[in-house]
Design an enzyme around this catalytic site. Structure first.
Site, PDB file in Angstrom:
ATOM      1  N   HIS A 106      23.476  46.916  26.150  1.00 39.84           N
ATOM      2  CA  HIS A 106      22.739  46.605  27.393  1.00 39.84           C
ATOM      3  C   HIS A 106      21.287  47.081  27.336  1.00 39.84           C
ATOM      4  O   HIS A 106      20.505  46.772  28.234  1.00 39.84           O
ATOM      5  CB  HIS A 106      23.405  47.168  28.660  1.00 39.84           C
ATOM      6  N   ASP A 153      27.685  44.313  21.454  1.00 39.95           N
ATOM      7  CA  ASP A 153      28.380  43.953  22.704  1.00 39.95           C
ATOM      8  C   ASP A 153      28.168  42.478  22.998  1.00 39.95           C
ATOM      9  O   ASP A 153      27.193  42.117  23.624  1.00 39.95           O
ATOM     10  CB  ASP A 153      27.843  44.840  23.826  1.00 39.95           C
ATOM     11  N   HIS A 165      34.165  39.025  24.196  1.00 38.10           N
ATOM     12  CA  HIS A 165      33.356  38.091  24.998  1.00 38.10           C
ATOM     13  C   HIS A 165      32.135  37.642  24.213  1.00 38.10           C
ATOM     14  O   HIS A 165      31.604  38.393  23.398  1.00 38.10           O
ATOM     15  CB  HIS A 165      32.984  38.668  26.364  1.00 38.10           C
ATOM     16  N   ASP A 223      29.354  36.127  25.854  1.00 37.53           N
ATOM     17  CA  ASP A 223      28.099  36.183  26.619  1.00 37.53           C
ATOM     18  C   ASP A 223      27.466  37.556  26.419  1.00 37.53           C
ATOM     19  O   ASP A 223      28.136  38.508  26.001  1.00 37.53           O
ATOM     20  CB  ASP A 223      28.350  35.901  28.109  1.00 37.53           C
ATOM     21  N   GLU A 251      31.629  37.897  30.797  1.00 40.75           N
ATOM     22  CA  GLU A 251      31.999  39.301  30.997  1.00 40.75           C
ATOM     23  C   GLU A 251      30.863  40.081  31.631  1.00 40.75           C
ATOM     24  O   GLU A 251      31.083  41.001  32.397  1.00 40.75           O
ATOM     25  CB  GLU A 251      32.387  39.945  29.658  1.00 40.75           C
ATOM     26  N   GLU A 252      29.640  39.686  31.313  1.00 39.04           N
ATOM     27  CA  GLU A 252      28.472  40.462  31.756  1.00 39.04           C
ATOM     28  C   GLU A 252      27.980  40.047  33.136  1.00 39.04           C
ATOM     29  O   GLU A 252      27.029  40.618  33.648  1.00 39.04           O
ATOM     30  CB  GLU A 252      27.321  40.308  30.740  1.00 39.04           C
TER      31      GLU A 252
HETATM   32 ZN   LIG Z   1      31.057  44.035  26.341  1.00 36.44          ZN
END
Ligand SMILES: [Zn+2]
Length: 464
Positions: free
Chosen positions: A422, A126, A93, A95, A157-158
């Site tokens: 994150h 990520d 992903h 995003d 995705e997030e």
């Molecule tokens: Zn991810």
């Protein structure tokens, strides 16, 4: 198989390609591609275009944006399989999670920098590393990998995404023999593992009302229940005294048989000195197979706005990670019923569902899993172990429904010890990235050749 590369040749080619891979990865990190509501759309769309351009440059000629109704586009590309070869669907992903310098970043999150073998920036692990692993694996074979590939790089995705409906409506795009989810990683750098289970996630908002207006706590306190105090009693009932989730009937999956080193967990979680673990059982089962529950937000007066009143209403958002094999809707209703049942003093309670994402279990008895183990072992010079993951990737379940016979391989360059996905100061280890590109390239050859000779011919040990 024609034009087969030895593992040493693959290692050498990847090593030579790394400067370019890192340059491109740094460029991708400069797009603040946060797809959350309220954030500007322009950088997300620009990132989608940049992803198309990078993939094209690395050898994926047939690549374009797929319009995902109601959401940001997904990047989609294809290389048809050579005769008789399987097709591998590659997922990542583009995003990312939001980030601001003030959150505690040492430097600007959108200006990547390198320190001690790692590159830092929001989304660098990520999952922009997943995009570059995928791109680089095509270049190793000059754009002609020994298998067919389909590439799916989503842009939501997030956040609440729209890809799931698209997959359900258009399963033909995703038909493949194997799926590699390049959005994961190892517990620590240099120690390869394959994720075989993912927990699911459910969440709800609970609101408590006890009075129709705020009243003086001196005149009324002592008999009328305060909504915030009632809410806290309800929230406190969600765990038992040992810290296990206390909701009756929740599922727990058979734990993955792996020891999760406590020091790695302590260090990567940033657990303060002397703070004890909560819950019972092996660490791996607490993180990967048992439910866990967190209160992720509370609406109540702030301390600055506090006055001596009985608070008439308060609410909390609760997120629960659920067993990989659990029925998400069932687990959510157990949580919601529990909250209603434990409300003290007959206060009024309203519970509202927010999400119910199921977990995922990867079969481990197919040729894809065997090839992935073998590819990791060659790339890392260390056997791979099976492990779980605590997070969830909602689109996996619909992809699995679209291609029920495909095996799923979950890996990537996001190490749990240091990558801080994150979180603040997110980073990726450069050598780890290199090894995963090697593994993915080896994987194509191994699945092409099938399991009759699942070990690559080696011309000698590769010296790092
Ligand atoms: Zn991810």
């Amino acid at each position: 198989m024609e034009n087969e590369l030895t593992s040493e040749e693959i290692h050498r080619k990847v090593r030579a390609l790394m400067p370019e891979v890192l340059d491109d990865l740094r460029c991708l990190v400069k797009y603040p591609s946060v797809a959350f509501p309220g954030y500007p759309h322009e950088p997300v769309n620009a990132m989608a275009d940049a992803t198309v351009a990078v993939l094209k440059r690395y050898g994926l000629q047939d690549v374009r944006l797929l319009n995902i109704p109601g959401g940001f586009p997904a990047v989609y590309g294809e290389i048809p399989p050579p005769p008789g070869a399987p097709t591998v669907l590659l997922y990542a992903h583009y995003d990312v999670q939001p980030a601001q310098r003030e959150d505690g970043w040492e430097t600007d999150p959108w200006t990547p920098f390198e320190k001690e073998g790692r590159v830092y920036g929001r989304g660098i692990a990520d999952d922009k590393s997943g995009i570059m692993i995928t791109a680089a694996s095509f270049r190793i074979f000059e754009g002609k990998p020994p298998v067919g590939v389909k590439v799916l790089i989503e842009g939501e995705e997030e956040t609440t995404g729209h890809l799931e409906e698209f997959v359900i409506a258009h399963p033909e795009f995703f038909q493949s023999d194997m799926v590699i989810v390049v959005d994961n990683g190892n517990l620590q750098v240099g120690d390869p593992g394959l994720i075989t289970t993912l927990r699911g996630e459910v969440s709800c908002i609970v609101g408590v009302h006890s009075l129709d207006h705020a009243v003086h706590s001196g005149s009324f306190g002592g008999a009328a229940p305060d909504a915030l105090v009632a809410l806290f009693r309800m929230l406190a009932s969600l765990h038992d005294t040992r810290g296990d989730v206390a909701i009756k009937g929740l599922r727990s999956y058979t734990p993955v048989n792996m020891e999760y080193p406590e020091e790695i967990y302590r260090q990567s979680a940033g657990l303060l000195k002397g703070v004890e673990f909560m819950g019972t059982g092996p660490l791996s089962s607490r993180l990967w197979s048992k439910p866990s529950l967190t209160v992720i937000g509370i609406d109540a007066p702030t301390i600055n706005a506090a006055s001596n009143i009985l608070i008439p209403q308060a609410s909390a958002k609760i997120s629960m990670r659920i067993s990989p094999d659990a029925d998400a809707d069932r687990e959510l209703h157990l949580l919601m019923d529990h909250l209603r049942a434990v409300a003290p003093w007959n206060v009024h309670v309203e519970v509202r569902k927010v999400s119910d994402n199921p977990g995922f279990i990867c079969p481990t008895d197919g040729p894809g899993f065997a090839a992935a183990c073998s590819a990791l072992e060659t790339a890392f010079e260390k056997p791979a172990r099976k492990m779980g993951a605590g997070g969830s990737i909602p689109v996996l379940r619909v992809l699995h429904d679209a291609v029920p016979h495909a095996e799923f391989i979950l890996w990537g360059a996001q190490d749990s010890s240091c990558s801080r996905i994150h979180g603040t100061n997110e980073s990726v280890d450069i050598r780890e990235l290199e090894r995963v590109i090697v593994a993915q390239s080896l994987f194509y050859q191994l699945v092409r050749k099938g399991d009759e000779n699942a070990h690559l011919k080696k011309t000698g040990p590769f010296s790092p």
